[in-house]
Design an enzyme around this catalytic site. Structure first.
Site, PDB file in Angstrom:
ATOM      1  N   HIS B  12       0.843  -1.193   0.000  1.00 31.87           N
ATOM      2  CA  HIS B  12       0.000   0.000   0.000  1.00 31.87           C
ATOM      3  C   HIS B  12       0.883   1.249   0.000  1.00 31.87           C
ATOM      4  O   HIS B  12       2.034   1.201   0.392  1.00 31.87           O
ATOM      5  CB  HIS B  12      -0.905   0.014   1.240  1.00 31.87           C
ATOM      6  CG  HIS B  12      -1.826  -1.177   1.285  1.00 31.87           C
ATOM      7  ND1 HIS B  12      -2.958  -1.279   0.520  1.00 31.87           N
ATOM      8  CD2 HIS B  12      -1.732  -2.344   1.963  1.00 31.87           C
ATOM      9  CE1 HIS B  12      -3.536  -2.446   0.744  1.00 31.87           C
ATOM     10  NE2 HIS B  12      -2.811  -3.120   1.622  1.00 31.87           N
ATOM     11  N   CYS B  13       0.275   2.362  -0.399  1.00 28.60           N
ATOM     12  CA  CYS B  13       0.980   3.642  -0.408  1.00 28.60           C
ATOM     13  C   CYS B  13       1.415   3.995   1.013  1.00 28.60           C
ATOM     14  O   CYS B  13       0.622   3.834   1.929  1.00 28.60           O
ATOM     15  CB  CYS B  13       0.056   4.734  -0.954  1.00 28.60           C
ATOM     16  SG  CYS B  13       0.822   6.352  -1.039  1.00 28.60           S
ATOM     17  N   PRO B  14       2.615   4.468   1.283  1.00 28.09           N
ATOM     18  CA  PRO B  14       3.637   4.806   0.287  1.00 28.09           C
ATOM     19  C   PRO B  14       4.654   3.684   0.056  1.00 28.09           C
ATOM     20  O   PRO B  14       5.627   3.908  -0.641  1.00 28.09           O
ATOM     21  CB  PRO B  14       4.334   6.010   0.925  1.00 28.09           C
ATOM     22  CG  PRO B  14       4.350   5.670   2.379  1.00 28.09           C
ATOM     23  CD  PRO B  14       3.061   4.908   2.641  1.00 28.09           C
TER      24      PRO B  14
END
Ligand SMILES: [Zn+2]
Lengths: 268, 74
Positions: B12-14
């Site tokens: 998932h981001c980041p």
């Protein structure tokens, strides 16, 4: 250097920065910084450099934690009162980041130990609170060819500059220490606790910029602020050809013991 | 010029871009990295941020259900 999965997560916000990235974090992790004084300025410097993962953090301070320190020296906690500051700081650093090697020197920075101490480090941070030692740090770093960050705070004010070999030094701007008792130390005059954090975090940022080669350091510039009005200003300082330590005809070619700090004289 | 693969479909981001940067750091200039990532946020951000940080995005192609392959050159 291959970072472990937990280190990739820990340093992810540095790695994301284009100016730092994996390579910059490797430089931080291989960096060695000596922080002189584990007090108001040293506390934030040490906390942020520890969190950043600086490979080796040296910390030198001969004092023990006093209850009057806790208002601004945020690396020390109430149960640490009576403990050597370097030991208290080492314990916190190791809890923040076990990757950091901490070298604790429970002594004061003097003309005798100065060159030995700075020789093992890439960057030096002045976190002391009295003028004679600030000049001693300057002279040792200039003569020893070491980059350093000068920092000072008093009441609501702070100032800082960064020196690299060949740039203006602290003595270029301030020729010599004021006479003892002419200027109060922060422990005599009082200091707003939070400005220690304001200035110390600037010094920590300079150390990280130096290690990673990022941006423009505060060289040939003096940054000062007045927190009551919250005015910041930067003035240009020039390498002074008449500087007693880095000028064309230096008169300071070795280190001399710092005179007693004003408040130490008063205690007698 | 070597080609390397990276699967960040589970990130998932980041951390999507962090993992991409970690792999890119190991490459030599001119090498390419084929990154498998999910549609949505990773597909919107990883190619764009790679471009912003000076890498070349050579192509984006479907590589399965809701999965894309982004080809990045160092
Ligand atoms: Zn000078």
């Amino acid at each position: 250097m291959d970072f472990r999965a937990d280190q990739i997560e820990r340093y992810s916000r540095h790695i994301l920065l284009q100016d730092i990235g994996v390579e910059g974090q490797e430089k931080i992790s291989n960096g060695k910084v000596l922080v002189i004084g584990a007090g108001g300025l040293g506390a934030p410097v040490l906390l942020y450099l520890a969190a950043a993962g600086v490979g080796r953090l040296g910390v030198i301070d001969g004092d023990v934690v006093d209850v009057s320190n806790l208002q601004r020296q945020v690396i020390h906690f109430t149960p640490d009162v009576g403990k050597p500051k370097v030991l208290s700081a080492k314990e916190k650093i190791e809890q923040i980041n076990p990757d950091v090697e901490v070298v604790a020197y429970h002594e004061f920075f003097t003309a005798d130990n100065a060159f030995d101490l700075i020789s093992g480090y890439d960057f030096i941070v002045d976190g002391t609170d009295n003028f004679p030692v600030k000049f001693l740090i300057n002279d040792a770093c200039v003569l020893g060819g070491k980059p350093f960050s000068h920092g000072g705070i008093l009441r609501f004010e702070g100032q800082t500059l960064t020196h690299l070999p060949g740039t203006a030094c602290y003595r270029c701007a301030f020729h010599s220490p004021p006479p003892p008792n002419a200027v109060p130390t922060c422990s005599q005059a009082g200091v707003l606790g939070a400005i220690a954090g304001m200035l110390g975090t600037i010094q920590a940022a300079e150390a990280l910029k130096f290690l990673t080669g990022t941006g423009d350091l505060l060289t040939n510039r003096l940054l000062s602020f007045q927190a009551k009005s919250m005015h910041f200003r930067t003035v240009t300082i020039r390498k002074n050809p008449h500087c007693p330590v880095c000028g064309e005809h230096p008169v300071i070619t070795g280190l001399h013991e710092a005179e007693q700090a004003a408040c130490e004289l008063k205690k007698r | 010029m070597a080609t390397y693969q990276l699967d960040i479909t589970r990130e998932h981001c980041p951390m999507t871009f962090v993992k991409t940067k970690i792999e890119l750091a190991k490459l030599k200039a001119g090498d390419t990295l084929e990154v498998l990532l999910s549609e949505g946020e990773p597909l919107e951000n990883v190619p764009r941020t790679s471009q912003e940080q000076g890498y070349h995005v050579l192509g984006v192609e479907p590589a399965g259900e809701k999965i894309y392959k982004v080809i990045i050159q160092k």
